[in-house]
Write a protein that holds these residues in place. Structure first.
Motif, short mmCIF file in Angstrom:
data_model
loop_
_atom_site.label_atom_id
_atom_site.label_comp_id
_atom_site.label_asym_id
_atom_site.label_seq_id
_atom_site.Cartn_x
_atom_site.Cartn_y
_atom_site.Cartn_z
N GLY A 67 28.22 25.93 38.00
CA GLY A 67 29.56 26.41 38.31
C GLY A 67 29.56 27.80 38.90
O GLY A 67 28.66 28.60 38.64
N LEU A 68 30.56 28.06 39.71
CA LEU A 68 30.70 29.37 40.32
C LEU A 68 32.17 29.73 40.41
O LEU A 68 32.97 28.97 40.94
N THR A 69 32.51 30.89 39.85
CA THR A 69 33.85 31.43 39.98
C THR A 69 33.74 32.82 40.55
O THR A 69 33.09 33.68 39.95
N VAL A 70 34.32 33.03 41.72
CA VAL A 70 34.36 34.34 42.35
C VAL A 70 35.82 34.77 42.35
O VAL A 70 36.67 34.11 42.96
N TYR A 71 36.10 35.84 41.63
CA TYR A 71 37.46 36.37 41.57
C TYR A 71 37.71 37.23 42.82
O TYR A 71 37.05 38.25 43.00
N PRO A 72 38.65 36.83 43.67
CA PRO A 72 38.85 37.52 44.95
C PRO A 72 39.32 38.97 44.82
O PRO A 72 39.05 39.78 45.69
N ASP A 73 40.00 39.30 43.71
CA ASP A 73 40.58 40.63 43.56
C ASP A 73 39.90 41.47 42.49
O ASP A 73 40.44 42.47 42.04
#
Length: 109
Positions: A75-81
């Motif tokens: 899994g990969l979660t990149v928070y844009p802010d």
């Protein structure tokens, strides 16, 4: 340190791993698909100026594309802010992600 631990020990001693704002490219370069021995859900802030977000993106993308690991197990979660402090939102009560249930869904070898 999570990526380095997985590079050395793989899934022999852990059920699942949640590296946050980590640099996984050296581990990916060293053992590649060997990282697939343990489910990984990586988190990173897109605005991180301390650890390049590619440190999470490259190994997870590699696991998916080169090793055939599913999105659920890589899994990969990149928070844009978010910047380097992406762990507060990840661990927070009411977070948009539920790492606790995900971790508990895995058992150690």
């Amino acid at each position: 340190a999570v990526w380095e631990y997985l590079e050395i020990h793989g899934g022999a001693q852990v059920a699942a791993a949640v590296p946050i704002a980590g640099e996984g490219r050296p581990a990916w370069g060293a053992v590649g698909c060997g990282l697939a021995s343990v489910p990984i859900w990586a988190f990173h802030g897109a605005l991180d100026d301390l650890i390049d977000p590619q440190g999470s993106i490259v190994p997870i993308t590699g696991l998916r594309n080169q090793c055939g690991v599913s999105d659920e197990e890589a899994g990969l979660t990149v928070y844009p802010d978010r910047d380097h402090d992406s762990w507060n939102i990840t661990y927070a009560q009411g977070s948009p992600v539920d790492i606790y249930t995900w971790l508990l869904d895995h058992t150690s070898p």
